[in-house]
Design a protein around this motif. Sequence first.
Motif, short mmCIF file in Angstrom:
data_model
loop_
_atom_site.label_atom_id
_atom_site.label_comp_id
_atom_site.label_asym_id
_atom_site.label_seq_id
_atom_site.Cartn_x
_atom_site.Cartn_y
_atom_site.Cartn_z
N ILE A 97 33.79 29.45 38.49
CA ILE A 97 34.63 28.59 39.33
C ILE A 97 34.67 29.16 40.75
O ILE A 97 35.00 30.33 40.96
CB ILE A 97 36.06 28.48 38.77
CG1 ILE A 97 36.04 27.83 37.39
CG2 ILE A 97 36.97 27.69 39.70
CD1 ILE A 97 37.39 27.75 36.73
N ASN A 103 36.01 29.08 44.88
CA ASN A 103 37.26 28.82 45.63
C ASN A 103 38.50 29.04 44.77
O ASN A 103 39.46 28.26 44.82
CB ASN A 103 37.27 27.41 46.20
CG ASN A 103 36.11 27.15 47.15
OD1 ASN A 103 35.77 28.01 47.97
ND2 ASN A 103 35.49 26.00 47.02
N ARG A 104 38.49 30.08 44.00
CA ARG A 104 39.63 30.32 43.09
C ARG A 104 40.90 30.69 43.83
O ARG A 104 42.00 30.61 43.27
CB ARG A 104 39.28 31.41 42.09
CG ARG A 104 39.37 32.83 42.61
CD ARG A 104 38.89 33.81 41.58
NE ARG A 104 39.24 35.18 41.92
CZ ARG A 104 38.68 36.24 41.37
NH1 ARG A 104 37.71 36.08 40.48
NH2 ARG A 104 39.07 37.46 41.70
N LYS A 108 42.36 29.14 46.16
CA LYS A 108 43.19 28.00 46.52
C LYS A 108 44.35 27.88 45.55
O LYS A 108 44.23 28.18 44.36
CB LYS A 108 42.36 26.72 46.54
CG LYS A 108 41.38 26.63 47.69
CD LYS A 108 40.68 25.29 47.72
CE LYS A 108 39.75 25.18 48.92
NZ LYS A 108 39.04 23.87 48.96
N THR A 167 43.71 25.77 42.24
CA THR A 167 42.47 25.92 41.47
C THR A 167 42.80 26.50 40.10
O THR A 167 43.38 27.58 39.99
CB THR A 167 41.49 26.86 42.20
OG1 THR A 167 41.19 26.33 43.49
CG2 THR A 167 40.21 27.01 41.40
N ARG A 168 42.44 25.75 39.06
CA ARG A 168 42.78 26.17 37.71
C ARG A 168 41.68 27.05 37.12
O ARG A 168 40.50 26.84 37.38
CB ARG A 168 43.01 24.96 36.81
CG ARG A 168 44.27 24.20 37.13
CD ARG A 168 44.51 23.09 36.13
NE ARG A 168 43.63 21.96 36.36
CZ ARG A 168 43.59 20.86 35.61
NH1 ARG A 168 44.40 20.77 34.55
NH2 ARG A 168 42.77 19.88 35.87
#
Length: 480
Positions: free
Chosen positions: A120, A122-123, A125, A128-129
């Motif tokens: 994943i 851009n964690r 942000k 962001t899950r």
Amino acid sequence: MFDNGTEWIRADFHLHTRADKEFSYLGDDDRFISDYIDALKEQQIKMSVITNHNKFNLSEYKGLKKKAKKNGIMLLPGVELSVKEGSNGIHCLIVFKNEDWISGDTEKINQFLDEVFKGIDNREKENTRCNMDLEHTVKCLDSYNNDYFIMMAHIEQKSGFLKECNGGLITSLSSKKWFKDNILGLQKGRARKEMKKLKGWMGYEIPYIEGSDCKSVEDIGKGNPCYIKIGDGNFDSVVLAFKDNQNRISLSQKKYNHGYIKSIQFIGGKLDAQEILLSPELNSLIGIRGSGKSSIIESIRYALDIAPSTADKEYKNDVVKNLLESGGQIILNLQDDYGKEYKVKRVYGETPHILDHNDKEINISINTILQTPLYFGQKDLSYMDSGYELNLLNKLVGENLSGFEESLRKVNNRLNNDVSKLLDLEEEIEKIPELENSLSDIRHKIKIFEDKGLAEKLIKQVNFQKEANYKFNPNKPGIF
């Protein structure tokens, strides 16, 4: 930090820093750590957790922790993690035990984050899950065999536990052992109606805590406060407080509204230059036989000018003499019910002197400050002669009894009256069988009269008698 034992301090469990993308800081780079800790001090926050979104910055954390420690502030590492649950994910505040997850210049927190955010981008942000739901996140944390605990962030807002999960899911999750063992707090529970529903779904309660969720230095400590009662500045003391949350977690500030001894100082004698700090709550002196426990207790008694009991008067006086020796002095620092501070100074062989906060001697009694202190030595409690229990009770609560004496007298009078009425009723009840027998006899006689026609004749006789009395009434002239 905790010289007087456990104490209530303000805590902020949800803090962000400049390392978070949502945080704004316009000051000088080299001033950030100082500005941040100054803001915590200004808000009187002594226990805090850094919980940036899906991120942990070791160098920043170490700098903040070092500065915080110098200022008597406890700082724990953490992260605000968005797990894959509900429609928008759930934000969780994970608090890590520093000694387990961080060692020198290495740490395992980002290793854990890399694992749950594998693949994943851009964690960092806010929303962001990660790849895992709450249960598998806990399993991943457990695989590191390091201590941690979790709090559910801003539960009524977007990405909050209560907002994103329905009753069925909450009931299911909260019934699991892994949930009960690791989810220790709920942040920002506001609506009473919603909190009542949440309690119904869960079937038990966990404490509500607060955190400013700050996006700038100026936001630190803003919003509702919360308080924690701990006696040491470490992770384990915080966990202990959550386990005993009814007594150690609070959304309102706890105040002590009673007088107490703040500290004991000795000048001269065997404990020269020693100071013992005391808590406004329970204090325990622990030591082997002959270590001086009784000496300290007896010196306090002596300073407060409380006469020793006759049981072992000579022994107690000798203990004080042996401790203070010739010219030795004991100083008690006191606080009264209103928060005012005083000192009681007593040199061995002299009378006590009471001083105000300006060290000016004042002419008041010790009872004015401490409200009749009570003293019981070990032998005082062992000599339980006749009436001891009542005397002890009177000493403990006697001053509160005077206001109830009049009420007690009225209650006693009412009780006496009610008992008298009850006894009278019992006498009347006892007469009922006799009256019933008499009534049966009368009814039997009336039946005989009716059978023989005597009732009709009797009525006529009565009427005739009334008429005769009317005609020959001497008090009514003209009637004959």
